[in-house]
Scaffold this motif. Structure first.
Motif, PDB file in Angstrom:
ATOM      1  N   ALA A   1      -3.905 -15.062  -6.464  1.00 15.84           N
ATOM      2  CA  ALA A   1      -4.467 -14.070  -5.537  1.00 15.84           C
ATOM      3  C   ALA A   1      -3.590 -12.823  -5.551  1.00 15.84           C
ATOM      4  CB  ALA A   1      -4.531 -14.636  -4.125  1.00 15.84           C
ATOM      5  N   SER A   2      -4.221 -11.682  -5.506  1.00 12.10           N
ATOM      6  CA  SER A   2      -3.489 -10.422  -5.519  1.00 12.10           C
ATOM      7  C   SER A   2      -3.112 -10.035  -4.098  1.00 12.10           C
ATOM      8  CB  SER A   2      -4.366  -9.329  -6.135  1.00 12.10           C
ATOM      9  OG  SER A   2      -3.829  -8.073  -5.830  1.00 12.10           O
ATOM     10  N   THR A   3      -1.879  -9.585  -3.929  1.00  9.47           N
ATOM     11  CA  THR A   3      -1.451  -9.093  -2.617  1.00  9.47           C
ATOM     12  C   THR A   3      -1.940  -7.674  -2.405  1.00  9.47           C
ATOM     13  OG1 THR A   3       0.584  -8.256  -3.563  1.00  9.47           O
ATOM     14  CG2 THR A   3       0.645 -10.483  -2.646  1.00  9.47           C
ATOM     15  N   GLY A   4      -2.381  -7.035  -3.502  1.00  5.51           N
ATOM     16  CA  GLY A   4      -2.823  -5.649  -3.372  1.00  5.51           C
ATOM     17  C   GLY A   4      -1.670  -4.679  -3.280  1.00  5.51           C
ATOM     18  N   ILE A   5      -0.463  -5.142  -3.629  1.00  5.23           N
ATOM     19  CA  ILE A   5       0.716  -4.292  -3.597  1.00  5.23           C
ATOM     20  C   ILE A   5       1.168  -4.069  -5.029  1.00  5.23           C
ATOM     21  CG2 ILE A   5       3.161  -4.227  -2.955  1.00  5.23           C
ATOM     22  CD1 ILE A   5       1.469  -3.870  -0.527  1.00  5.23           C
ATOM     23  N   GLN A   6       1.498  -2.819  -5.370  1.00  7.50           N
ATOM     24  CA  GLN A   6       2.012  -2.549  -6.701  1.00  7.50           C
ATOM     25  C   GLN A   6       3.169  -1.575  -6.588  1.00  7.50           C
ATOM     26  OE1 GLN A   6      -1.046  -1.670  -9.554  1.00  7.50           O
ATOM     27  NE2 GLN A   6       0.401  -1.262 -11.201  1.00  7.50           N
ATOM     28  N   THR A   7       4.157  -1.715  -7.469  1.00 12.94           N
ATOM     29  CA  THR A   7       5.312  -0.832  -7.436  1.00 12.94           C
ATOM     30  C   THR A   7       5.222   0.179  -8.564  1.00 12.94           C
ATOM     31  OG1 THR A   7       6.617  -2.321  -8.811  1.00 12.94           O
ATOM     32  CG2 THR A   7       6.776  -2.617  -6.427  1.00 12.94           C
ATOM     33  N   PHE A   8       5.794   1.345  -8.318  1.00 11.81           N
ATOM     34  CA  PHE A   8       5.778   2.436  -9.283  1.00 11.81           C
ATOM     35  C   PHE A   8       7.129   3.137  -9.247  1.00 11.81           C
ATOM     36  CE2 PHE A   8       1.464   1.856  -7.786  1.00 11.81           C
ATOM     37  CZ  PHE A   8       0.739   1.806  -8.960  1.00 11.81           C
ATOM     38  N   LYS A   9       7.543   3.654 -10.388  1.00 10.00           N
ATOM     39  CA  LYS A   9       8.753   4.478 -10.452  1.00 10.00           C
ATOM     40  C   LYS A   9       8.320   5.929 -10.587  1.00 10.00           C
ATOM     41  CE  LYS A   9      13.107   5.185 -12.795  1.00 10.00           C
ATOM     42  NZ  LYS A   9      13.927   4.905 -13.960  1.00 10.00           N
ATOM     43  N   ILE A  10       8.898   6.780  -9.768  1.00  8.70           N
ATOM     44  CA  ILE A  10       8.561   8.206  -9.791  1.00  8.70           C
ATOM     45  C   ILE A  10       9.335   8.864 -10.934  1.00  8.70           C
ATOM     46  CG2 ILE A  10       8.578  10.361  -8.464  1.00  8.70           C
ATOM     47  CD1 ILE A  10       6.686   8.099  -7.380  1.00  8.70           C
ATOM     48  N   PRO A  11       8.630   9.415 -11.950  1.00  9.51           N
ATOM     49  CA  PRO A  11       9.316   9.935 -13.126  1.00  9.51           C
ATOM     50  C   PRO A  11       9.630  11.427 -13.074  1.00  9.51           C
ATOM     51  CG  PRO A  11       6.985   9.760 -13.586  1.00  9.51           C
ATOM     52  CD  PRO A  11       7.182   9.313 -12.154  1.00  9.51           C
ATOM     53  N   THR A  12       8.934  12.192 -12.265  1.00 10.96           N
ATOM     54  CA  THR A  12       9.031  13.655 -12.337  1.00 10.96           C
ATOM     55  C   THR A  12       9.343  14.249 -10.963  1.00 10.96           C
ATOM     56  OG1 THR A  12       6.738  14.158 -11.773  1.00 10.96           O
ATOM     57  CG2 THR A  12       7.202  13.613 -14.090  1.00 10.96           C
TER      58      THR A  12
ATOM     59  N   GLN B   1      -5.297  12.569 -17.545  1.00 14.52           N
ATOM     60  CA  GLN B   1      -4.370  12.714 -18.672  1.00 14.52           C
ATOM     61  C   GLN B   1      -3.899  11.353 -19.191  1.00 14.52           C
ATOM     62  OE1 GLN B   1      -2.898  15.924 -19.778  1.00 14.52           O
ATOM     63  NE2 GLN B   1      -4.727  16.633 -18.737  1.00 14.52           N
ATOM     64  N   GLY B   2      -4.271  10.278 -18.486  1.00 17.86           N
ATOM     65  CA  GLY B   2      -3.785   8.950 -18.838  1.00 17.86           C
ATOM     66  C   GLY B   2      -2.632   8.554 -17.934  1.00 17.86           C
ATOM     67  N   GLY B   3      -2.522   7.287 -17.647  1.00 17.31           N
ATOM     68  CA  GLY B   3      -1.454   6.796 -16.785  1.00 17.31           C
ATOM     69  C   GLY B   3      -1.824   6.886 -15.317  1.00 17.31           C
ATOM     70  N   ILE B   4      -0.927   6.367 -14.487  1.00 17.28           N
ATOM     71  CA  ILE B   4      -1.125   6.377 -13.038  1.00 17.28           C
ATOM     72  C   ILE B   4      -0.163   7.389 -12.448  1.00 17.28           C
ATOM     73  CG2 ILE B   4      -0.920   5.021 -10.935  1.00 17.28           C
ATOM     74  CD1 ILE B   4      -1.799   2.584 -12.585  1.00 17.28           C
ATOM     75  N   TRP B   5      -0.705   8.346 -11.698  1.00 20.80           N
ATOM     76  CA  TRP B   5       0.083   9.427 -11.130  1.00 20.80           C
ATOM     77  C   TRP B   5       0.040   9.354  -9.613  1.00 20.80           C
ATOM     78  CZ3 TRP B   5      -0.887  14.636 -14.127  1.00 20.80           C
ATOM     79  CH2 TRP B   5      -0.610  14.446 -15.489  1.00 20.80           C
ATOM     80  N   THR B   6       0.929  10.129  -8.987  1.00 20.35           N
ATOM     81  CA  THR B   6       1.048  10.173  -7.534  1.00 20.35           C
ATOM     82  C   THR B   6       1.041  11.621  -7.068  1.00 20.35           C
ATOM     83  OG1 THR B   6       2.410   8.176  -7.544  1.00 20.35           O
ATOM     84  CG2 THR B   6       2.523   9.542  -5.596  1.00 20.35           C
TER      85      THR B   6
ATOM     86  N   LEU C   1      -5.873  17.164  -4.969  1.00 28.84           N
ATOM     87  CA  LEU C   1      -4.513  16.652  -4.812  1.00 28.84           C
ATOM     88  C   LEU C   1      -3.496  17.693  -5.251  1.00 28.84           C
ATOM     89  CD1 LEU C   1      -4.975  13.114  -6.447  1.00 28.84           C
ATOM     90  CD2 LEU C   1      -5.513  13.818  -4.116  1.00 28.84           C
ATOM     91  N   LEU C   2      -2.407  17.809  -4.490  1.00 25.27           N
ATOM     92  CA  LEU C   2      -1.320  18.718  -4.859  1.00 25.27           C
ATOM     93  C   LEU C   2       0.002  17.969  -4.818  1.00 25.27           C
ATOM     94  CD1 LEU C   2      -2.044  22.029  -2.875  1.00 25.27           C
ATOM     95  CD2 LEU C   2      -2.313  21.639  -5.330  1.00 25.27           C
ATOM     96  N   GLY C   3       0.923  18.388  -5.690  1.00 25.56           N
ATOM     97  CA  GLY C   3       2.293  17.915  -5.587  1.00 25.56           C
ATOM     98  C   GLY C   3       2.997  18.665  -4.470  1.00 25.56           C
ATOM     99  N   ASP C   4       3.918  17.994  -3.774  1.00 13.02           N
ATOM    100  CA  ASP C   4       4.676  18.671  -2.720  1.00 13.02           C
ATOM    101  C   ASP C   4       5.594  19.738  -3.319  1.00 13.02           C
ATOM    102  OD1 ASP C   4       3.414  17.039  -0.911  1.00 13.02           O
ATOM    103  OD2 ASP C   4       5.183  15.828  -0.439  1.00 13.02           O
ATOM    104  N   ASN C   5       5.978  19.568  -4.574  1.00 14.29           N
ATOM    105  CA  ASN C   5       6.729  20.589  -5.305  1.00 14.29           C
ATOM    106  C   ASN C   5       5.686  21.576  -5.840  1.00 14.29           C
ATOM    107  OD1 ASN C   5       8.278  22.128  -7.036  1.00 14.29           O
ATOM    108  ND2 ASN C   5       9.361  20.383  -7.919  1.00 14.29           N
ATOM    109  N   ARG C   6       5.324  22.517  -4.993  1.00  8.01           N
ATOM    110  CA  ARG C   6       4.128  23.325  -5.232  1.00  8.01           C
ATOM    111  C   ARG C   6       4.198  24.181  -6.482  1.00  8.01           C
ATOM    112  NH1 ARG C   6       1.226  22.981  -0.459  1.00  8.01           N
ATOM    113  NH2 ARG C   6       1.023  20.725  -0.321  1.00  8.01           N
TER     114      ARG C   6
END
Length: 180
Positions: free
Chosen positions: A1-12, A49-54, A135-140
């Motif tokens: 069963a999936s917890t629905g939680i996933q981890t990500f590393k912020i690259p940029t 562009q491919g990949g998962i972004w935030t 969607l916008l990045g906070d680093n405008r």
């Protein structure tokens, strides 16, 4: 069963100052099963562009979005900016702001004193289509976000970033991004 939680590393640095390169964050992939996507939420999504972004949700379906001289207008209303500090980031002088997204939501955003990319400073007014989000990045001044990608379809939004569990410094640990 999936917890629905996933981890990500912020690259940029595109979400500075809220999230920084090296932050490791947790996203709830089930959050939007029972909750609406709201302005100010930080979401993970499938990038065209491919990949998962935030990035952060700034425009909801049917909102109008416009950027003039780096300032964001949602439904013809300026997101008020209050400078809260200045520092050097990657050899560039930056100003951190508190930005008022709506009557109840304030976020931290970043702008460079010397404009890095002129094409981040102006964005002609658009209407956000049904079932899509702006969607916008906070680093405008340094984010490859909806200004370049276009609006993001609801089906491509995977979940909401909830908190960090690791970062390059101890103050980056256990940050609650639902309040940021």
């Amino acid at each position: 069963a999936s917890t629905g939680i996933q981890t990500f590393k912020i690259p940029t640095p595109s979400m500075n100052p809220t999230m920084q390169p090296g932050d490791r964050v947790v996203a709830s992939l089930n959050y939007y099963d029972n909750n609406p996507i709201q302005q100010g939420d930080i979401v993970v999504f499938n990038s065209p562009q491919g990949g998962i972004w935030t990035f952060r949700v700034i425009g909801l379906p049917s909102d109008s979005i416009e950027i003039k001289e780096g300032k964001v207008y949602v439904n013809n209303q300026l997101n008020e900016l209050t400078a809260t500090g200045e520092y050097v980031l990657d050899d560039q002088d930056v100003v951190q702001y508190q930005e008022q997204l709506n009557p109840t939501k304030k976020i931290k955003t970043l702008r460079y004193k010397k404009v890095l990319m002129t094409d981040t400073q102006t964005f002609d007014k658009i209407g956000v289509p049904a079932n899509e989000y702006f969607l916008l990045g906070d680093n405008r001044d340094n984010a490859f976000d909806s200004r370049f990608l276009g609006t993001i379809k609801r089906d491509d939004i995977l979940g909401r970033v909830i908190y960090s569990y690791w970062g390059n410094t101890s103050d980056r640990i256990n940050m609650d991004f639902t309040k940021e």
